[in-house]
Design an enzyme around this catalytic site. Structure first.
Site, short mmCIF file in Angstrom:
data_model
loop_
_atom_site.label_atom_id
_atom_site.label_comp_id
_atom_site.label_asym_id
_atom_site.label_seq_id
_atom_site.Cartn_x
_atom_site.Cartn_y
_atom_site.Cartn_z
N ASP A 1 3.03 -3.90 4.52
CA ASP A 1 2.42 -3.63 2.64
C ASP A 1 0.84 -2.52 2.72
O ASP A 1 -0.59 -3.37 3.03
CB ASP A 1 1.86 -5.50 2.44
CG ASP A 1 1.31 -5.12 0.70
OD1 ASP A 1 0.99 -4.00 0.99
OD2 ASP A 1 1.73 -6.07 0.01
N TYR B 1 -0.78 -12.29 0.67
CA TYR B 1 -0.97 -11.86 -1.35
C TYR B 1 -0.14 -13.51 -1.07
O TYR B 1 1.16 -14.22 -0.99
CB TYR B 1 -0.84 -10.81 -1.64
CG TYR B 1 0.05 -10.74 -3.35
CD1 TYR B 1 -1.11 -11.56 -4.47
CD2 TYR B 1 1.20 -10.51 -3.29
CE1 TYR B 1 -0.28 -11.63 -5.50
CE2 TYR B 1 1.55 -10.88 -4.62
CZ TYR B 1 0.87 -11.76 -5.58
OH TYR B 1 0.92 -11.59 -7.00
N LYS C 1 -0.90 -1.49 -8.56
CA LYS C 1 -2.04 -1.35 -8.10
C LYS C 1 -2.89 0.60 -8.22
O LYS C 1 -2.64 0.26 -9.21
CB LYS C 1 -2.62 -1.93 -7.27
CG LYS C 1 -2.09 -3.58 -7.05
CD LYS C 1 -1.97 -4.87 -8.24
CE LYS C 1 -1.86 -6.25 -8.36
NZ LYS C 1 -0.13 -6.54 -7.80
N ARG D 1 20.95 1.54 -13.24
CA ARG D 1 20.41 0.68 -12.53
C ARG D 1 21.00 1.36 -11.07
O ARG D 1 20.37 1.33 -9.70
CB ARG D 1 21.82 -0.47 -12.62
CG ARG D 1 21.24 -1.85 -11.63
CD ARG D 1 21.62 -2.42 -11.52
NE ARG D 1 23.39 -2.46 -12.44
CZ ARG D 1 24.30 -2.95 -12.20
NH1 ARG D 1 24.80 -2.46 -10.68
NH2 ARG D 1 25.33 -2.59 -12.84
#
Length: 380
Positions: free
Chosen positions: A171, A99, A196, A47
């Site tokens: 972004d 978005y 993406k 982690r």
């Protein structure tokens, strides 16, 4: 290194034990220690850090020219980690065309946090400045925007954020670092939905933050470690593999995207085409200034203005696949109002221009003749 070399070699090293050219998938949760608190190597628990994820994070930092990269389980997990820098009373100014998942996160999950969000057209710099006060901590920009391809002038906004000592996050999902370098233009943080274009093959969900300042990067890494939204080793491997062909794919996305946009702009059934590469796009000059290409995302509306025409078109496409997401090698078609942006209230959608006849295309890397023929038959 120049970019085409960076995506393959930037911050990357052959695996030390075997000399493997690609970093192995270190499918482990924990690491041996020789004495309490003294691990054999640099890793203790996955982690906190994993060698495969570290290779991806190093590559992310390289291609965005940042001090530190962080890989997350999704783009929204990356955004959520960034928001954990702020507390009740703080204010964030965000782009009005976002978005849908980002808007949902800002307005619904954080609605009781005490953090105040303002949504503004970032092309109106005077309006942006009018919202800044002593509580403002972050300016959040998406450029080009999803789905209306609005652009914000990163360098000009950076002048404002630096003047007021604000964090500035971009972004960069639609543009990718191949076409746009926000950190070089003055931003502090870049976010990607690595699902993406960075992954590029519609086979992984992932997110990323790349931070210009190492101290801020270390702080965000602690928040990532403490909250656990990390990317697994297999997914890290897939995104890293995708990055190595990013330059090749995005170049083809751009070539096909421009041809699709021109086809739509000349089609009798189309009212408006949203593509920054078109000379009549309202932000074409900004795109030329801060991007090296115009991307593969194209949106358009129908002259009829009818939702039914958009749905009919989307039901007829064959090479394009009717599906959410974007940025994969295959071409996708989407109805924002009913799909990716359905979480935004209708009045807000209409306010920014997301009408019921709007269609968004993610233009892939197929043969352009097949793509244009598919679009033509879908209009019939």
């Amino acid at each position: 290194m120049k970019f085409n070399t960076k995506v393959i070699h930037g911050n990357q090293h052959h695996e030390e034990v075997t000399g493997a050219v690609m970093p192995p998938v270190f499918q482990t949760s924990t690491y041996a220690q020789v004495s309490p608190g003294k691990p054999v190597g640099d890793y203790e628990y996955s982690r906190a850090a994993n060698p495969t994820r570290q290779a991806l994070e190093d590559a992310l930092a390289s291609i965005e020219n940042g001090a530190r990269g962080l890989a997350f389980a999704s783009g929204l997990a990356a955004t959520d980690c960034l928001l954990r820098l702020f507390k009740a009373g703080d204010e964030i100014i965000a782009m009005d065309d976002l978005y849908g998942g980002t808007y949902r996160l800002f307005t619904r999950l954080y609605k009781d946090s005490g953090i105040k969000f303002h949504f503004v057209d970032m092309t109106d710099l005077e309006k942006l400045q009018s919202l800044i006060n002593e509580n403002t901590k972050l300016v959040w920009v998406e450029t080009p925007t999803n789905p209306l391809m609005k652009l914000a002038d990163i360098a000009e906004i950076a002048k404002i954020t630096k003047k007021h000592n604000l964090l500035f996050a971009v972004d960069n999902t639609f543009a990718t670092p191949y076409l746009q370098k926000p950190l070089d233009l003055g931003a502090d943080i870049v976010m990607h939905s690595a699902t993406k274009y960075l992954g590029g093959h519609s086979d992984v969900i992932a997110g990323a933050l790349v931070i210009k300042d190492k101290t801020l990067g270390d702080e965000l890494h602690f928040k990532q470690f403490a909250t656990g939204g990390t990317l697994g080793p297999m997914d890290s491997f897939l995104v890293l593999r995708g990055i190595k062909t990013l330059h090749l794919r995005v170049q083809r996305h751009c070539e096909n995207g421009e041809k699709v946009a021109n086809f739509l702009a000349n089609h009798p059934d189309v009212a408006t085409v949203y593509y920054p590469g078109l000379p009549d796009h309202p932000f074409h000059e900004i795109a030329k200034k801060q991007m090296s290409g115009f991307g593969g995302m194209v949106s358009f509306t129908f002259k009829s203005g009818k939702k039914e025409d958009a749905i009919s078109f989307l039901e007829k496409v064959k090479v394009f696949t009717l599906a959410e997401s974007l940025g994969g090698v295959e071409s996708l078609a989407n109805h924002p109002a009913l799909m990716t942006h359905a979480s935004i209230p209708e009045d807000k959608r209409l306010e920014v221009g997301i009408t019921d006849d709007l269609v968004r295309l993610s233009v892939g890397v197929e043969d352009i003749d097949d793509l244009l023929a598919d679009l033509e038959q879908a209009f019939r």
